[in-house]
Scaffold this active site. Structure first.
Site, PDB file in Angstrom:
ATOM      1  N   GLY A  29      30.960  38.310  38.259  1.00 35.04           N
ATOM      2  CA  GLY A  29      32.701  39.022  38.497  1.00 35.04           C
ATOM      3  C   GLY A  29      33.421  38.821  37.539  1.00 35.04           C
ATOM      4  O   GLY A  29      33.316  38.062  36.564  1.00 35.04           O
ATOM      5  N   ASN A  30      34.603  39.175  37.854  1.00 33.52           N
ATOM      6  CA  ASN A  30      35.746  39.124  37.063  1.00 33.52           C
ATOM      7  C   ASN A  30      37.239  39.170  37.870  1.00 33.52           C
ATOM      8  O   ASN A  30      36.995  39.364  39.160  1.00 33.52           O
ATOM      9  CB  ASN A  30      35.926  40.122  35.775  1.00 33.52           C
ATOM     10  CG  ASN A  30      36.051  41.525  36.355  1.00 33.52           C
ATOM     11  OD1 ASN A  30      37.094  41.823  36.990  1.00 33.52           O
ATOM     12  ND2 ASN A  30      35.149  42.376  36.117  1.00 33.52           N
ATOM     13  N   ARG A  31      38.276  38.780  37.339  1.00 32.47           N
ATOM     14  CA  ARG A  31      39.540  38.671  38.207  1.00 32.47           C
ATOM     15  C   ARG A  31      40.246  39.653  38.483  1.00 32.47           C
ATOM     16  O   ARG A  31      41.486  39.657  38.734  1.00 32.47           O
ATOM     17  CB  ARG A  31      40.365  37.574  37.476  1.00 32.47           C
ATOM     18  CG  ARG A  31      39.802  36.059  37.370  1.00 32.47           C
ATOM     19  CD  ARG A  31      40.789  35.248  36.808  1.00 32.47           C
ATOM     20  NE  ARG A  31      40.075  33.876  36.309  1.00 32.47           N
ATOM     21  CZ  ARG A  31      39.641  33.044  37.389  1.00 32.47           C
ATOM     22  NH1 ARG A  31      39.898  33.116  38.586  1.00 32.47           N
ATOM     23  NH2 ARG A  31      38.946  31.842  36.665  1.00 32.47           N
TER      24      ARG A  31
END
Ligand code: C5P
Length: 235
Positions: A29-31
């Site tokens: 995933g990412n932020r």
């Protein structure tokens, strides 16, 4: 009060960050928090637009007046955005889409063992923004050859986002051209801005060669500034 200058328009906004499954419990995933995309959806609705918000893994309440389509992966986000794009006046790709996904998703949870783990093989995800942006050239060619396939309508206005840490303008210019979008909202990452913060700041580059600075402020103000640049481009 806001102008009702998006009344009668359908806008599609993607928000959040995709998750690419490794196994039933793990993902890459990412932020991205989705805050800027939700602000774009909220402000567009307040300006009278019909809004389709394609939300990838966002933990925020639905913005008033938006139709929310929830997705998880880049492939799901692509399906939802392309479907909504068929009737869109503008598509704004604020989501952080994973560039890669695991080639295969394990059907069972990967177990810890004493041996070294297997590598996770990655494959490229489609670039949704570029896919939409390329349609301009395809449509122009098709006007000559009348060979334009169905289901490949180019939305009149396509807006991309880019987070850059260095050579912000040069990298942004190159990305705008590569992706074939009409506007590119370039965020300088760092300085307590962007991910998960209430404030943002940006430079918006246009395909015509112009650039407009959006000063640091709440993400709703940044969103209104983006719509101010989109509305003159709507036919
Ligand atoms: O190339 P980069 O990921 O920096 O480009 C960011 C822009 O491209 C964002 O608007 C993002 O939503 C979009 N994008 C996309 N599909 C991808 C990767 C990025 O539409 N696979």
């Amino acid at each position: 009060g806001r102008p009702r200058d998006l009344a009668g328009r359908h806008v599609v906004v993607s928000a959040g960050g995709t998750r690419e499954a490794i196994d039933p419990v793990r993902f890459i995933g990412n932020r991205s928090s989705g805050l800027q995309g939700y602000a774009l959806a909220r402000t567009a609705a307040a300006r009278g637009a019909e809004v389709t918000l394609v939300a990838a893994n966002v933990a925020l309440p639905d913005p008033a007046g938006a139709k929310v389509v929830r997705v998880e992966s880049a492939l799901e986000l692509r399906e939802a955005v392309l479907a909504a794009a068929e009737t869109a006046d503008a598509v704004v790709m604020a989501a952080a889409v994973a560039d890669f996904r695991p080639a295969a998703r394990s059907q069972t949870k990967i177990k810890k063992s004493s041996a070294e783990p297997d590598p996770i093989h990655l494959v490229k995800n489609p670039d949704i923004l570029a896919e939409l942006g390329e349609r301009k050239r395809a449509a122009l060619a098709a006007a000559v050859s009348s060979a334009r396939p169905h289901g490949s309508r180019r939305p009149p206005v396509i807006v991309g986002f880019a987070a850059e840490t260095d050579d912000v303008l040069a990298n942004g210019r190159a990305k705008l051209a590569r992706k074939g979008c009409d506007l590119l909202v370039v965020n300088q990452v760092g300085d307590g801005l962007a991910f998960g913060t209430p404030d943002n700041a940006a430079v918006v580059l246009s395909a015509e060669g112009g650039s407009v600075e959006i000063p640091r402020g709440p993400k709703d103000d940044v969103a209104d500034a983006v719509w101010n640049l989109v509305t003159p481009l709507l036919s």
